[in-house]
Design an enzyme around this catalytic site. Structure first.
Site, PDB file in Angstrom:
ATOM      1  N   VAL A  11      50.971 -27.395  41.978  1.00  0.00           N
ATOM      2  CA  VAL A  11      50.673 -28.144  40.756  1.00  0.00           C
ATOM      3  C   VAL A  11      49.198 -28.039  40.368  1.00  0.00           C
ATOM      4  CG1 VAL A  11      50.513 -30.499  39.821  1.00  0.00           C
ATOM      5  CG2 VAL A  11      52.620 -29.719  40.893  1.00  0.00           C
ATOM      6  N   CYS A 269      60.467 -31.159  45.767  1.00  0.00           N
ATOM      7  CA  CYS A 269      60.540 -32.294  44.835  1.00  0.00           C
ATOM      8  C   CYS A 269      61.861 -33.058  44.865  1.00  0.00           C
ATOM      9  CB  CYS A 269      60.246 -31.811  43.419  1.00  0.00           C
ATOM     10  SG  CYS A 269      58.545 -31.259  43.238  1.00  0.00           S
ATOM     11  N   LYS A 339      64.523 -21.366  45.887  1.00  0.00           N
ATOM     12  CA  LYS A 339      65.114 -20.846  44.645  1.00  0.00           C
ATOM     13  C   LYS A 339      64.381 -19.547  44.304  1.00  0.00           C
ATOM     14  CE  LYS A 339      62.238 -23.281  41.302  1.00  0.00           C
ATOM     15  NZ  LYS A 339      62.202 -24.061  40.092  1.00  0.00           N
TER      16      LYS A 339
HETATM   17  N1  LIG Z   1      55.642 -28.155  43.448  1.00  0.00           N
HETATM   18  C1  LIG Z   1      56.198 -28.533  42.318  1.00  0.00           C
HETATM   19  O1  LIG Z   1      57.004 -27.823  41.733  1.00  0.00           O
HETATM   20  C2  LIG Z   1      55.866 -29.868  41.713  1.00  0.00           C
HETATM   21  C3  LIG Z   1      56.257 -30.136  40.390  1.00  0.00           C
HETATM   22  C4  LIG Z   1      55.938 -31.377  39.838  1.00  0.00           C
HETATM   23  C5  LIG Z   1      55.262 -32.339  40.595  1.00  0.00           C
HETATM   24  N2  LIG Z   1      54.925 -32.058  41.884  1.00  0.00           N
HETATM   25  C6  LIG Z   1      54.182 -33.068  42.648  1.00  0.00           C
HETATM   26  O2  LIG Z   1      52.811 -32.673  42.666  1.00  0.00           O
HETATM   27  C7  LIG Z   1      52.202 -33.045  43.907  1.00  0.00           C
HETATM   28  C8  LIG Z   1      51.598 -31.812  44.562  1.00  0.00           C
HETATM   29  O3  LIG Z   1      52.643 -30.906  44.884  1.00  0.00           O
HETATM   30  P1  LIG Z   1      52.339 -29.393  45.298  1.00  0.00           P
HETATM   31  O4  LIG Z   1      53.661 -28.748  45.451  1.00  0.00           O
HETATM   32  O5  LIG Z   1      51.332 -28.815  44.362  1.00  0.00           O
HETATM   33  O6  LIG Z   1      51.655 -29.634  46.732  1.00  0.00           O
HETATM   34  P2  LIG Z   1      50.943 -28.541  47.672  1.00  0.00           P
HETATM   35  O7  LIG Z   1      51.217 -28.996  49.049  1.00  0.00           O
HETATM   36  O8  LIG Z   1      51.318 -27.176  47.234  1.00  0.00           O
HETATM   37  O9  LIG Z   1      49.377 -28.721  47.347  1.00  0.00           O
HETATM   38  C9  LIG Z   1      48.619 -29.819  47.721  1.00  0.00           C
HETATM   39  C10 LIG Z   1      47.195 -29.351  47.975  1.00  0.00           C
HETATM   40  O10 LIG Z   1      46.333 -30.491  48.118  1.00  0.00           O
HETATM   41  C11 LIG Z   1      45.339 -30.172  49.088  1.00  0.00           C
HETATM   42  N3  LIG Z   1      44.708 -31.422  49.525  1.00  0.00           N
HETATM   43  C12 LIG Z   1      45.208 -32.362  50.358  1.00  0.00           C
HETATM   44  N4  LIG Z   1      44.333 -33.394  50.479  1.00  0.00           N
HETATM   45  C13 LIG Z   1      43.261 -33.103  49.710  1.00  0.00           C
HETATM   46  C14 LIG Z   1      42.027 -33.781  49.404  1.00  0.00           C
HETATM   47  N5  LIG Z   1      41.733 -34.977  49.922  1.00  0.00           N
HETATM   48  N6  LIG Z   1      41.156 -33.186  48.576  1.00  0.00           N
HETATM   49  C15 LIG Z   1      41.440 -31.968  48.041  1.00  0.00           C
HETATM   50  N7  LIG Z   1      42.591 -31.292  48.284  1.00  0.00           N
HETATM   51  C16 LIG Z   1      43.499 -31.841  49.101  1.00  0.00           C
HETATM   52  C17 LIG Z   1      46.107 -29.395  50.139  1.00  0.00           C
HETATM   53  O11 LIG Z   1      45.268 -28.638  50.971  1.00  0.00           O
HETATM   54  C18 LIG Z   1      47.027 -28.521  49.247  1.00  0.00           C
HETATM   55  O12 LIG Z   1      46.402 -27.297  48.925  1.00  0.00           O
HETATM   56  C19 LIG Z   1      53.305 -33.720  44.719  1.00  0.00           C
HETATM   57  O13 LIG Z   1      53.222 -35.116  44.521  1.00  0.00           O
HETATM   58  C20 LIG Z   1      54.576 -33.177  44.106  1.00  0.00           C
HETATM   59  O14 LIG Z   1      55.658 -34.064  44.251  1.00  0.00           O
HETATM   60  C21 LIG Z   1      55.194 -30.841  42.453  1.00  0.00           C
END
Ligand SMILES: NC(=O)c1ccc[n+]([C@@H]2O[C@H](COP(=O)([O-])OP(=O)(O)OC[C@H]3O[C@@H](n4cnc5c(N)ncnc54)[C@H](O)[C@@H]3O)[C@@H](O)[C@H]2O)c1
Length: 459
Positions: A11, A269, A339
């Site tokens: 994201v 998700c 997927k």
């Molecule tokens: N992946 C999707 O398709 C999607 C879609 C919509 C919403 N979301 C939501 O978005 C959020 C993030 O999902 P994602 O899939 O991108 O997660 P992800 O695990 O791919 O990325 C999270 C990132 O945050 C970093 N991080 C952790 N703590 C940190 C801090 N204190 N400071 C800076 N960076 C930090 C991690 O190292 C990691 O790179 C979740 O809540 C998820 O539910 C995800």
């Protein structure tokens, strides 16, 4: 605007890149040095079609930078987007440790900057249980005291992995939860270039915005569990779910989307957001019965499919069952990502099936067009991940189709037959026509349809 993304995962990176594409000055912060190093070298740490090109172009133009330095990231930002992970345990408790750590870092920086700063907007982009954004506001306020200005907002993200750029650049809608109208105006400015297609920006209160995300994901998950339940009934009663879904989905009120039977949903998700609804219900004394069933049907779908594999080889699962049928068998898996068009393997049905097969004494060989490296890291020596789809099936007793990547849709069946030791295909994605598999000489199991049995096959 000067924007900071906290977390450069699926994201945060997509959001940062797309905001820089429309001219904003974006800083991407992460705590993972390997990720930041890769990004600085122009290497995208995730597979997402179109992302690398946009990332490189905006970085070259000076609008997109990457850092591990929190002070550098937060100091000048007008808006700070929290995009860190919000994983949950198997009961649905959301782990807010990454959110809280980011909030504490932001609070430290606000304190350093003092009371005369322009109020920054701290935006929750992560999916969080309703009430979290305002708790984060209170947490920061408690740390910085009453004099330091800042605002909070919730801006849930609806992108789909595999089509994330398209979804972000042309969203069906933008949802923003705000506490005061001045923040709403900042969001209108920021998102204006993305809604030229006339799609709406909905401004609402913060808890409603948080809830929109759960409602959307929970509803989509419900559709998938619904069609899987119907597919299972079709199997039992000799109906064909492909025909049934065509007949059903031509009703405009129903539509086609998310009504494909298969192995159930995976990913980072749907599973966790459905569980979070169950947990939110438990906490307030309103049992989320539908969400519970949706989750249960989904988890069972993988087990049901695995039962078919074991039963084919003459074994049994569950109480009194055990390794009998699969012992010593080689099973090939096409597709490991949850997927197609992503390298994300979080909660992927393929992982469940591979691990189960191995626990029943089989050896598992897997191939995925882009998720191979992640699968190797996740599975270790439990499975062999190869780099060619036909290498995976050499001498295999069975092939399992676990992700519906395009390249699996029209394989060379003659080659497949020749390479495999056995002649059975378990298709968890209904990629092939029954007649086609009969003609190609396979025993073919799919979801919600009759089994095609090859004459010489073991039944
Ligand atoms: N992946 C999707 O398709 C999607 C879609 C919509 C919403 N979301 C939501 O978005 C959020 C993030 O999902 P994602 O899939 O991108 O997660 P992800 O695990 O791919 O990325 C999270 C990132 O945050 C970093 N991080 C952790 N703590 C940190 C801090 N204190 N400071 C800076 N960076 C930090 C991690 O190292 C990691 O790179 C979740 O809540 C998820 O539910 C995800």
């Amino acid at each position: 605007m000067k924007l900071t993304m906290v977390g450069t995962g699926y994201v945060g990176l997509v959001t940062g890149v797309c905001f820089s594409q429309t001219g904003n000055d974006v800083m991407c912060l992460d705590v993972d040095p390997r990720k930041i190093e890769k990004l600085r070298q122009g290497i995208c740490p995730i597979y997402e079609p179109g992302l690398t090109e946009m990332m490189i172009a905006n970085n070259k133009a000076g609008r997109l930078r990457y850092t591990l330095d929190k002070k550098e990231a937060y100091r000048d930002a007008d808006m700070i987007f929290i995009c860190v992970g919000t994983p949950s345990d198997e009961r649905g408790h959301t782990d807010l440790k990454y959110i809280n750590a980011a909030a504490d870092d932001i609070a430290d920086m606000l304190k350093d900057l003092g009371p005369s700063q322009k109020p920054k907007v701290i935006v929750m982009k992560s999916t969080v249980p309703v009430g979290t954004t305002l708790s984060v506001r209170d947490r920061i306020r408690a740390k910085v005291g009453p004099a330091i200005p800042f605002k909070v907002a919730d801006n849930p993200e609806f992108l789909k992995e595999g089509a994330a750029i398209e979804d972000f650049m042309k969203p069906d809608r933008v949802v923003v939860g705000i506490e005061d109208e001045s923040v709403g105006e900042s969001f209108r400015q920021l998102y204006d270039p993305f809604v030229r297609n006339g799609h709406p920006i909905y401004l609402m209160d913060v808890p409603s915005a948080e809830m929109v995300k759960y409602c959307a994901n929970n509803f989509l998950a419900t559709k998938i569990s619904f069609i899987n339940e119907m597919a299972n009934l079709c199997e039992a009663y000799g109906a064909d779910i492909q025909k049934v879904r065509e007949g059903m989905c031509s009703d405009k009120r129903i539509g086609n989307a998310f009504l494909y039977p298969g192995l159930g949903y995976g990913g980072s998700c749907f599973p966790k957001d459905t569980l979070a609804c169950i947990m939110m219900g438990d906490k307030c004394g309103i049992e989320a019965k539908l969400s519970k069933s949706v989750h249960e049907v989904n988890q069972r779908q993988r087990d049901r499919f695995f039962d078919k594999i074991v039963a084919h080889f003459g074994g049994k699962t569950g109480i009194g069952g055990g390794p009998a049928g699969l012992q010593g068998k080689k099973i090939a898996f096409w597709g490991i990502a949850f997927k197609p068009k992503t390298d994300d393997i979080r909660e992927a049905p393929a992982l469940t099936l591979m691990r189960k097969a191995v626990s029943y004494g089989a050896t598992a060989f897997g191939y995925d067009p882009v998720a191979g490296a992640n699968a190797r890291e996740e599975l270790g020596p439990a499975a062999t991940i190869v780099d060619d789809m036909y290498d995976a099936v050499k001498d295999a007793d069975a092939l399992v189709i676990s992700t519906d990547w395009d390249e699996f849709k029209s394989p060379d069946f003659a080659k497949l037959k020749k390479l495999m030791k056995g002649d059975v295909v378990f298709d968890g994605r209904n990629l092939y026509r029954l007649g086609q598999m009969k003609d190609a000489g396979f025993t073919y199991y799919s979801v919600g349809r009759a089994v095609v049995r090859h004459e010489s096959a073991h039944s």
